[in-house]
Write an enzyme that holds these catalytic residues in place. Structure first.
Site, PDB file in Angstrom:
ATOM      1  N   GLN A   1       0.842  -1.191   0.000  1.00 30.58           N
ATOM      2  CA  GLN A   1       0.000   0.000   0.000  1.00 30.58           C
ATOM      3  C   GLN A   1       0.883   1.250   0.000  1.00 30.58           C
ATOM      4  O   GLN A   1       1.273   1.753   1.051  1.00 30.58           O
ATOM      5  CB  GLN A   1      -0.954   0.011   1.192  1.00 30.58           C
ATOM      6  CG  GLN A   1      -1.962   1.122   1.065  1.00 30.58           C
ATOM      7  CD  GLN A   1      -3.140   0.949   1.998  1.00 30.58           C
ATOM      8  OE1 GLN A   1      -3.255  -0.012   2.738  1.00 30.58           O
ATOM      9  NE2 GLN A   1      -4.026   1.914   1.970  1.00 30.58           N
ATOM     10  N   PHE A   2       1.169   1.751  -1.195  1.00 29.01           N
ATOM     11  CA  PHE A   2       2.034   2.919  -1.336  1.00 29.01           C
ATOM     12  C   PHE A   2       1.439   4.155  -0.675  1.00 29.01           C
ATOM     13  O   PHE A   2       2.164   5.066  -0.280  1.00 29.01           O
ATOM     14  CB  PHE A   2       2.358   3.195  -2.812  1.00 29.01           C
ATOM     15  CG  PHE A   2       1.212   3.742  -3.614  1.00 29.01           C
ATOM     16  CD1 PHE A   2       1.039   5.117  -3.741  1.00 29.01           C
ATOM     17  CD2 PHE A   2       0.314   2.887  -4.243  1.00 29.01           C
ATOM     18  CE1 PHE A   2      -0.012   5.626  -4.486  1.00 29.01           C
ATOM     19  CE2 PHE A   2      -0.730   3.388  -4.985  1.00 29.01           C
ATOM     20  CZ  PHE A   2      -0.903   4.765  -5.110  1.00 29.01           C
ATOM     21  N   THR A   3       0.129   4.202  -0.496  1.00 25.27           N
ATOM     22  CA  THR A   3      -0.508   5.385   0.084  1.00 25.27           C
ATOM     23  C   THR A   3      -0.142   5.602   1.556  1.00 25.27           C
ATOM     24  O   THR A   3      -0.407   6.674   2.098  1.00 25.27           O
ATOM     25  CB  THR A   3      -2.037   5.327  -0.068  1.00 25.27           C
ATOM     26  OG1 THR A   3      -2.532   4.160   0.589  1.00 25.27           O
ATOM     27  CG2 THR A   3      -2.439   5.314  -1.535  1.00 25.27           C
TER      28      THR A   3
END
Length: 150
Positions: A78-80
């Site tokens: 999850q890059f966010t």
């Protein structure tokens, strides 16, 4: 490297309307990777996840690890988690690693977590549009940043 650990009664990941990972009692671990992350971050975090005592014992006290309860884990990239919200209302993801760096780190993270647990860890599909379902148990949610080892 940042992780969000959620104790779950159940969790699943769906891609293109197909379930690619599914567990009952265990942990859903969301992982965000940045360029500054190293194998040392992976080693520290995977050991922490394998041993963190967030499951209830017979006295209803959070005193047991995922290993003690023979639970399962789903790991989702999850890059966010590396969103920067300092300016304006649109988050910037400039601190999140590009796939050429993040994918090998993610794969190493999963492998080392499997080594700690002595069993397979389920995963989402890196970079895919995933639908993540979970029934958070407690709720128990822990956020850990490997750069803040306090």
């Amino acid at each position: 490297m940042k992780v969000v650990i959620q104790r779950v009664s159940s969790s699943s990941v769906t891609v293109d309307e197909k379930i690619v990972a599914e567990i009952q009692k265990g942990l859903l671990v969301l992982v965000g990777i940045e360029d500054a992350d190293t194998s040392e971050d992976i080693d520290w975090l995977t050991a922490k996840i394998a041993n963190i005592r967030i499951f209830n014992d017979e006295n209803d006290i959070m005193n047991l690890s995922i290993q003690n309860v023979d639970g399962d884990i789903i790991v989702v990239s999850q890059f966010t988690l590396h969103a920067t919200t300092k300016k304006g209302n649109r988050p910037s993801y400039i601190n999140a690693s590009k796939p050429e760096i993040a994918i090998p780190m993610y794969e190493s993270f999963v492998q080392k977590l499997e080594n700690h647990l002595g069993k397979k860890v389920q995963t989402g599909i890196f970079g895919a549009d995933m639908k993540v379902r979970l029934l958070n148990d407690g709720p128990v949610t822990i956020v850990i940043d490997s750069k803040n080892r306090e």
